[in-house]
Write a protein that holds these residues in place. Sequence first.
Motif, PDB file in Angstrom:
ATOM      1  N   ILE A  16       0.847  -1.194   0.000  1.00  0.00           N
ATOM      2  CA  ILE A  16       0.000   0.000   0.000  1.00  0.00           C
ATOM      3  C   ILE A  16       0.883   1.244   0.000  1.00  0.00           C
ATOM      4  CG2 ILE A  16      -0.419   0.299   2.481  1.00  0.00           C
ATOM      5  CD1 ILE A  16      -3.382   0.799   1.674  1.00  0.00           C
ATOM      6  N   VAL A  72       1.909   1.771  -3.572  1.00  0.00           N
ATOM      7  CA  VAL A  72       0.833   2.363  -4.367  1.00  0.00           C
ATOM      8  C   VAL A  72       0.702   3.848  -4.051  1.00  0.00           C
ATOM      9  CG1 VAL A  72      -1.649   2.327  -4.779  1.00  0.00           C
ATOM     10  CG2 VAL A  72      -0.423   0.184  -4.532  1.00  0.00           C
ATOM     11  N   ILE A 111       1.091   7.098  -6.475  1.00  0.00           N
ATOM     12  CA  ILE A 111       0.081   8.144  -6.620  1.00  0.00           C
ATOM     13  C   ILE A 111       0.702   9.516  -6.354  1.00  0.00           C
ATOM     14  CG2 ILE A 111      -2.020   9.091  -5.627  1.00  0.00           C
ATOM     15  CD1 ILE A 111      -2.842   6.146  -5.065  1.00  0.00           C
ATOM     16  N   ILE A 138     -11.052   0.906  13.426  1.00  0.00           N
ATOM     17  CA  ILE A 138     -11.705   1.699  12.377  1.00  0.00           C
ATOM     18  C   ILE A 138     -12.335   2.963  12.943  1.00  0.00           C
ATOM     19  CG2 ILE A 138     -13.596   1.743  10.729  1.00  0.00           C
ATOM     20  CD1 ILE A 138     -13.137  -1.229  10.287  1.00  0.00           C
ATOM     21  N   LYS A 150     -11.425   6.785  12.093  1.00  0.00           N
ATOM     22  CA  LYS A 150     -12.407   7.637  11.421  1.00  0.00           C
ATOM     23  C   LYS A 150     -12.624   8.933  12.199  1.00  0.00           C
ATOM     24  CE  LYS A 150     -17.011   7.682   9.455  1.00  0.00           C
ATOM     25  NZ  LYS A 150     -16.640   8.433   8.262  1.00  0.00           N
ATOM     26  N   TYR A 192      -8.862   6.613 -13.492  1.00  0.00           N
ATOM     27  CA  TYR A 192      -9.538   6.291 -12.237  1.00  0.00           C
ATOM     28  C   TYR A 192     -10.924   5.747 -12.521  1.00  0.00           C
ATOM     29  CZ  TYR A 192      -5.880   9.100 -10.093  1.00  0.00           C
ATOM     30  OH  TYR A 192      -4.682   9.590  -9.684  1.00  0.00           O
ATOM     31  N   GLU A 193     -11.242   4.650 -11.915  1.00  0.00           N
ATOM     32  CA  GLU A 193     -12.584   4.087 -12.031  1.00  0.00           C
ATOM     33  C   GLU A 193     -13.108   3.812 -10.641  1.00  0.00           C
ATOM     34  OE1 GLU A 193     -12.657   0.569 -14.344  1.00  0.00           O
ATOM     35  OE2 GLU A 193     -12.228   1.616 -16.192  1.00  0.00           O
ATOM     36  N   PRO A 194     -14.122   4.415 -10.142  1.00  0.00           N
ATOM     37  CA  PRO A 194     -14.904   5.458 -10.798  1.00  0.00           C
ATOM     38  C   PRO A 194     -14.231   6.841 -10.712  1.00  0.00           C
ATOM     39  CG  PRO A 194     -15.857   4.845  -8.688  1.00  0.00           C
ATOM     40  CD  PRO A 194     -14.703   3.918  -8.915  1.00  0.00           C
ATOM     41  N   LEU A 217     -11.822   7.352  -4.948  1.00  0.00           N
ATOM     42  CA  LEU A 217     -10.835   6.278  -4.827  1.00  0.00           C
ATOM     43  C   LEU A 217      -9.698   6.665  -3.888  1.00  0.00           C
ATOM     44  CD1 LEU A 217     -10.342   4.856  -8.394  1.00  0.00           C
ATOM     45  CD2 LEU A 217     -10.804   3.552  -6.337  1.00  0.00           C
ATOM     46  N   LEU A 218      -9.162   7.862  -4.109  1.00  0.00           N
ATOM     47  CA  LEU A 218      -8.021   8.298  -3.299  1.00  0.00           C
ATOM     48  C   LEU A 218      -8.429   8.455  -1.843  1.00  0.00           C
ATOM     49  CD1 LEU A 218      -6.142  10.779  -5.619  1.00  0.00           C
ATOM     50  CD2 LEU A 218      -5.605   8.424  -5.077  1.00  0.00           C
ATOM     51  N   GLY A 254     -10.659   6.720  -0.254  1.00  0.00           N
ATOM     52  CA  GLY A 254     -10.687   5.375   0.321  1.00  0.00           C
ATOM     53  C   GLY A 254      -9.305   4.808   0.533  1.00  0.00           C
ATOM     54  N   LEU A 255      -8.470   4.999  -0.449  1.00  0.00           N
ATOM     55  CA  LEU A 255      -7.120   4.433  -0.401  1.00  0.00           C
ATOM     56  C   LEU A 255      -6.290   5.077   0.711  1.00  0.00           C
ATOM     57  CD1 LEU A 255      -5.768   2.251  -2.027  1.00  0.00           C
ATOM     58  CD2 LEU A 255      -4.772   3.988  -3.472  1.00  0.00           C
ATOM     59  N   ARG A 280      -7.424   3.877   4.012  1.00  0.00           N
ATOM     60  CA  ARG A 280      -6.901   2.525   4.214  1.00  0.00           C
ATOM     61  C   ARG A 280      -5.422   2.555   4.582  1.00  0.00           C
ATOM     62  NH1 ARG A 280     -10.427  -0.839   2.295  1.00  0.00           N
ATOM     63  NH2 ARG A 280     -11.747   0.915   2.755  1.00  0.00           N
ATOM     64  N   GLU A 318      -5.047   3.702   8.104  1.00  0.00           N
ATOM     65  CA  GLU A 318      -5.469   2.581   8.954  1.00  0.00           C
ATOM     66  C   GLU A 318      -4.374   1.533   9.060  1.00  0.00           C
ATOM     67  OE1 GLU A 318     -10.232   2.715   8.160  1.00  0.00           O
ATOM     68  OE2 GLU A 318      -9.114   0.960   7.497  1.00  0.00           O
TER      69      GLU A 318
END
Lengths: 137, 287
Positions: B49, B52, B56, B150, B154, B208-210, B215-216, B218-219, B222, B225
């Motif tokens: 991760i 990745v 990015i 989590i 958050k 990027y999909e969607p 996406l970013l 969420g990533l 994560r 986390e």
Amino acid sequence: MSTIKVSIVSSSEEIYSGEGTMVFATGSLGEIGIAPGHTPLLTGLAPGPVRVQNGDDEKTFFCSGGFIEIQPDLVTFLSDRAERAESMDEAEAIKAQELAEKNMHDKESELDYTKAAAQLAEAAARIKTIQKLRKNK
Amino acid sequence: MANTKEVRKQIASIKSTQKITSAMEMVAASKIKKTQNEMQLGRPYSEKIKEVISHIANSSSEYSHPFYEHRETKKACFLVVSSDKGLCGGLNINLFKQVISKSAELKAQGIESNFALIGLKAASFFKSVGGDVVANVQKLGDKPDPDALIGLTKTVLDLHRNGEVDQVYLCGNGFVNTMTQQPKVEQLIPLPAEETDELTATHWDYIYEPEAQELLEGLMTRYIESLIYHAVIENSACEQAAKMLAMKNATENAGDLIKELELLYNNVRQAAITQELSEIVGGAAAV
């Protein structure tokens, strides 16, 4: 034949690491096939099977949701270990805050519902993987 | 002069304490292996991760994530990872000292701080010291569950998103080896800039999909986390190592104490015998 580097990891372990000539997975917007030289792509990973072909050899893995990162020479699957839903995050956050304030309320029932829904989705995906595996045999 | 009975009682009680500490030492030693193993298992995910995320960061992304944004800092949040149980030497208190000194340092710059706490020890410490606690998770056990973190994550990220907190620090013990644990306070948000690699040379971006933002978002969540989870696992390995060491020292100290007490016991017994003898001799002489 050219190959692409494939790694599938979940937060608790490494599931697969190796080469593949073609990879199939379920992205958040539908099934995708990944061949070597694929354009850089970032997408969500839906719970379901991930198939890695290497020549005639094919392996299938089950992934719960997460992310897929694709570079021309490598593809990385970041899979979550556990079932999750946005609403569950919310409930958990509320729980943590309440503990800080020292007044716990009973949020169990709501939480159970979303958890069950997510578990159901994952179970369905698992069944799909197993069925696919059976068909291939 | 103490009497023999008293000394014997003391020896017996120290011996039973010694038995407990040596058992705890052995338990900790076996748990170290398990937690280290868990650290090992979680490593591929955190490495991937991270890879990745650095890709990015190096891409000319159409969307720049707020976690990279350096904004004027008014408030900082300290995410403190501690153990649930004590009896592990200065492990927790060393970390808390560092957190407090960092917080004081920020205060001198006019930056207020609040705290998000993992573990019972941090909760009780910051309760006694006094501090603005925004979230609290405890009793994670020996096998921390990523899901349990989590909510806390958050809460902290939401505070950042709403602009209530501008910096987030992750504080936990780093596992150097079984003998050494290093308390560390690291900046989590804004993410420190990644070192550039060959990918930066060309101008490129992902498809990027969607949506890139979704996406970013969420990533990144994560990623944070996974960093926190890793800190928790590492801290639990540190806890077991520190506990083993503390219990080993306690067992040795109990052994020393027993030796001293046994010497005292023998002295007392001998003195009593000598006294008795001299009384008999004295009595015989008188007759």
